[in-house]
Scaffold this motif. Structure first.
Motif, PDB file in Angstrom:
ATOM      1  N   LYS A 205       0.829  -1.205   0.000  1.00 32.82           N
ATOM      2  CA  LYS A 205       0.000   0.000   0.000  1.00 32.82           C
ATOM      3  C   LYS A 205       0.870   1.264   0.000  1.00 32.82           C
ATOM      4  O   LYS A 205       0.567   2.240  -0.683  1.00 32.82           O
ATOM      5  CB  LYS A 205      -0.896  -0.043   1.246  1.00 32.82           C
ATOM      6  CG  LYS A 205      -1.902   1.066   1.384  1.00 32.82           C
ATOM      7  CD  LYS A 205      -2.870   1.019   0.220  1.00 32.82           C
ATOM      8  CE  LYS A 205      -3.729   2.253   0.193  1.00 32.82           C
ATOM      9  NZ  LYS A 205      -4.739   2.268   1.202  1.00 32.82           N
ATOM     10  N   THR A 242      -2.386  -5.847  -4.152  1.00 31.04           N
ATOM     11  CA  THR A 242      -2.545  -4.441  -3.757  1.00 31.04           C
ATOM     12  C   THR A 242      -1.858  -3.524  -4.771  1.00 31.04           C
ATOM     13  O   THR A 242      -2.379  -2.467  -5.124  1.00 31.04           O
ATOM     14  CB  THR A 242      -1.970  -4.217  -2.342  1.00 31.04           C
ATOM     15  OG1 THR A 242      -2.680  -5.062  -1.441  1.00 31.04           O
ATOM     16  CG2 THR A 242      -2.100  -2.774  -1.899  1.00 31.04           C
ATOM     17  N   THR A 331      -8.484  -3.540  -1.490  1.00 28.69           N
ATOM     18  CA  THR A 331      -7.114  -3.055  -1.327  1.00 28.69           C
ATOM     19  C   THR A 331      -6.577  -3.324   0.072  1.00 28.69           C
ATOM     20  O   THR A 331      -5.390  -3.554   0.238  1.00 28.69           O
ATOM     21  CB  THR A 331      -7.057  -1.531  -1.560  1.00 28.69           C
ATOM     22  OG1 THR A 331      -7.940  -1.195  -2.595  1.00 28.69           O
ATOM     23  CG2 THR A 331      -5.669  -1.070  -1.855  1.00 28.69           C
ATOM     24  N   GLY A 332      -7.461  -3.267   1.090  1.00 26.05           N
ATOM     25  CA  GLY A 332      -6.911  -3.180   2.440  1.00 26.05           C
ATOM     26  C   GLY A 332      -7.478  -4.082   3.514  1.00 26.05           C
ATOM     27  O   GLY A 332      -7.307  -3.798   4.703  1.00 26.05           O
ATOM     28  N   SER A 410      -7.663   1.997   5.025  1.00 25.72           N
ATOM     29  CA  SER A 410      -6.715   1.179   4.247  1.00 25.72           C
ATOM     30  C   SER A 410      -7.229   0.940   2.825  1.00 25.72           C
ATOM     31  O   SER A 410      -6.730   0.083   2.118  1.00 25.72           O
ATOM     32  CB  SER A 410      -6.479  -0.162   4.948  1.00 25.72           C
ATOM     33  OG  SER A 410      -7.668  -0.924   4.948  1.00 25.72           O
ATOM     34  N   SER A 430      -1.567   2.288   4.958  1.00 26.18           N
ATOM     35  CA  SER A 430      -1.509   0.822   4.964  1.00 26.18           C
ATOM     36  C   SER A 430      -2.270   0.279   6.176  1.00 26.18           C
ATOM     37  O   SER A 430      -2.496   1.002   7.154  1.00 26.18           O
ATOM     38  CB  SER A 430      -0.051   0.364   5.047  1.00 26.18           C
ATOM     39  OG  SER A 430       0.405   0.495   6.393  1.00 26.18           O
TER      40      SER A 430
END
Lengths: 452, 165
Positions: A205, A242, A331-332, A410, A430
């Motif tokens: 990230k 990511t 993504t997170g 995130s 992140s």
């Protein structure tokens, strides 16, 4: 090239036309170095090679749609055209945006989705199992060399598996479903190379926020970005996802990572196989733009509202006191993201007056996180587990940030008003930085918690 | 199709959440369009007229693949978008839905309210207010054809009727 042809014509044994064509095509390939992007597009266009900048028509190996941009939008178009899905075996449908349903509209959308997949004979339907970009590869649907499209902008995530996958709108998706084909301008390749070893506490990230900060949200120029270098090759598959996922924020058409042993191993564990994967890479003498970075120099990054490109080192944000901390989205909040957050939160508590929301990105990852005790760590620290779906990141549901709320998330994008009121403020970081901030109450460097 | 109208000028990186806010994504298009770009200019969705032209900065339409970002502009009667560069998916969506988008380096020379006449064939935009002609990149022939047909669906309809799926 001409010498090769001459040589072939002069060999004593006569060749059949097919043998001649095969050898000739191989010679053409050998003489014209290609990027990974070119190789996949050439394969999809049924050509030996393709030239950068040319418009090609590619046969689609896989199409993925979700409940928002999917059946409710493509069905009327297919009806108008009087055709069904060109090949239901090549279509994957995943419900994740209006999940869980919260009113009559969202219920109608999911009902329509379920009815349509049945009518069309779509077997690969994953209903409320998690976010499409995570559910797709965990079911082993992606393999190196595939030419794939998704009805969602984060579709470049599939590039982590060596697929050329890109996002398209619903009308264009209907065109793909009707014909099995799509046009593409063969992109330039921008190679982003990371060498060395990332400091502990720095994640994929951070690499992407850094890149958006350095080169802007249009740094990718709608071309292909390819991540390479020894630091990238040491990343796990979910960390690689990511990188390719956020190629969307970087403005690229897709993000690619050439398959390697890590890819092969992952596919083997997920009902898939990598096939003849060694050919899917960029030739060293192919045409590409190169940007090299040293992993040791990267610090955890934070992006200020309202753009991922407003990124700089975490130390610049110590005065920001978020009230909501969000671990979510494709993504997170994958298993690796949850593990990383838990490594910081273990034995710690979320500050009073702060909320930590955790929305795992797939049911499979949620199950594994429970099994590993990761989820327990997050809950014991004070985290609240939300449904497994796009959730707050898409901002389609009832849970949205209130006016004035400051959030550290995130997720991938912090556009104005996306996750809530237009006067809410979303910072991006992140999962580790989110976790560290949950403990201290102000945006904090996760490396402080990794000293021992 | 005539492209001509008053300009509405916006900055860099206008994203799809501004063009089609998530909270209204399940609303009918008429309602969604009432919120198009309202966070950047509340007058825009109320006062935009048929034929008007949206002028953006770099990376116009960045973000999501939602084509409602294009549809809301069409719903409001916008005839073209001019910007130095576009979000790639937005740009594809625009042609697929029959909205003209032109890449033009010099959009900073256009002021709010200028009367613009884009010419996609020539690859230019005539600014009637200032008398200047700005150069744009040319639209590839096959996309112009799709635009002429009214977008991808009518274009495919034509092809399918001819027996070419």
């Amino acid at each position: 090239m001409f010498l090769y042809v001459l040589e072939m014509l002069l060999v004593s044994q006569p060749l059949t036309m097919e043998e001649f064509c095969n050898i000739y095509q191989q010679k053409v390939k050998d003489s014209l170095p290609q990027t990974l992007a070119q190789k996949i597009i050439a394969h999809a266009a049924r050509k030996a090679v393709v030239g950068i900048g040319e418009i090609e028509i590619g046969s689609v190996d896989l199409a993925m749609i979700h409940d928002s941009g999917g059946p409710r939008r493509v069905a009327p178009i297919l009806e108008r055209l009087g055709v069904g899905v060109w090949d239901p075996e090549k279509l994957v449908v995943i419900s994740d945006h209006y999940v869980p349903t919260f009113d009559a509209d969202s219920e109608a959308i999911l009902k329509l989705t379920r009815r349509w997949v049945q009518e069309q004979g779509v077997k690969r339907f994953h209903d409320e199992e998690g976010i499409c970009h995570v559910v797709l590869p965990e079911n082993g649907y992606l393999r190196p060399g595939m030419f794939a499209v998704g009805g969602d902008s984060h579709s470049p995530t599939g590039g982590a598996f060596g697929c050329y996958m890109f996002g398209i709108g619903a009308t264009e998706m209907a065109g793909v479903l009707a014909t099995g084909k799509i046009w593409i301008r063969v992109p330039e390749t921008i190679r982003i190379e990371w060498n060395g070893t990332f400091p502990k506490g720095v994640m994929a990230k951070d690499m992407m926020l850094f890149l958006c900060g350095k080169m802007g949200m249009d740094g990718g120029r709608y071309q292909a970005v390819e991540f390479c270098g020894d630091a990238v090759s040491r990343l796990s598959m979910q960390e690689r996802m990511t990188l390719t996922n956020m190629s969307a924020e970087f403005g690229a058409q897709t993000g690619l990572i050439a398959p390697d042993e890590t890819t092969v191993e992952w596919l083997g564990l997920h009902n898939s196989d990598a096939g003849d994967w060694t050919k899917w890479n960029t030739d060293s003498d192919a045409e590409f733009e190169l940007h090299s970075f040293q992993a040791e120099q990267l610090e955890p990054q934070v992006a200020a509202p309202h753009s991922p490109a407003n990124a700089s080192a975490v130390s610049n944000f110590g005065k920001i006191h978020p009230k909501v901390l969000y671990l979510g989205a494709c993504t997170g909040a994958k298993l690796q993201d949850l593990r990383s957050a838990a490594s910081i939160l273990k034995g710690n508590k979320v500050q009073k007056g702060i909320e930590l929301w955790v929305a795992p990105s797939s049911l499979r990852d949620l199950k594994q996180a429970k099994k590993e005790g990761i989820l327990g760590i997050l809950e014991n620290a004070g985290g609240k587990v939300l449904p497994t779906s796009c959730g707050l990141c898409a901002g389609y549901g009832p849970q949205r940030l209130d006016k004035g709320t400051v959030c550290l998330s995130s997720t991938a994008r912090n556009f104005k008003g996306r996750m809530g009121d237009e006067e809410s403020e979303v910072y991006l970081a992140s999962p580790m930085t989110v976790a560290a901030t949950a403990i201290t109450g102000r945006i904090s460097d996760p490396r402080l918690f990794l000293k021992n | 199709m005539m492209y001509e109208g008053k300009s509405w000028v916006f900055g860099d990186n206008v994203d799809t959440d501004q063009l089609a806010p998530g909270a209204f994504m399940k609303s009918p298009m008429e309602e969604l369009a009432r919120h198009c770009l309202e966070r950047l200019n509340p007058h825009f969705p109320k006062n935009v007229r048929i034929g008007d032209i949206v002028v953006g900065g770099r990376n116009f339409g960045a973000g999501s693949s939602r084509e409602q970002a294009v549809q809301s502009l069409l719903q409001l009667g916008v005839s073209a978008v001019i910007a130095p560069s576009f979000g790639g998916i937005f740009q594809r969506n625009a042609f697929n839905l029959g909205l003209l988008v032109l890449e033009c380096e010099d959009t900073s020379k256009i002021h709010e309210g200028d009367h613009l006449v884009p010419d996609p064939k020539q690859g230019s935009v005539f600014n009637q207010t200032t008398g200047e002609t700005l150069i744009c990149s040319q639209v590839p022939e096959f996309l112009m054809q799709m635009l002429k047909d009214g977008g991808l669906v009518p274009h495919l309809e034509k092809k399918i009727n001819k027996g070419n799926r």
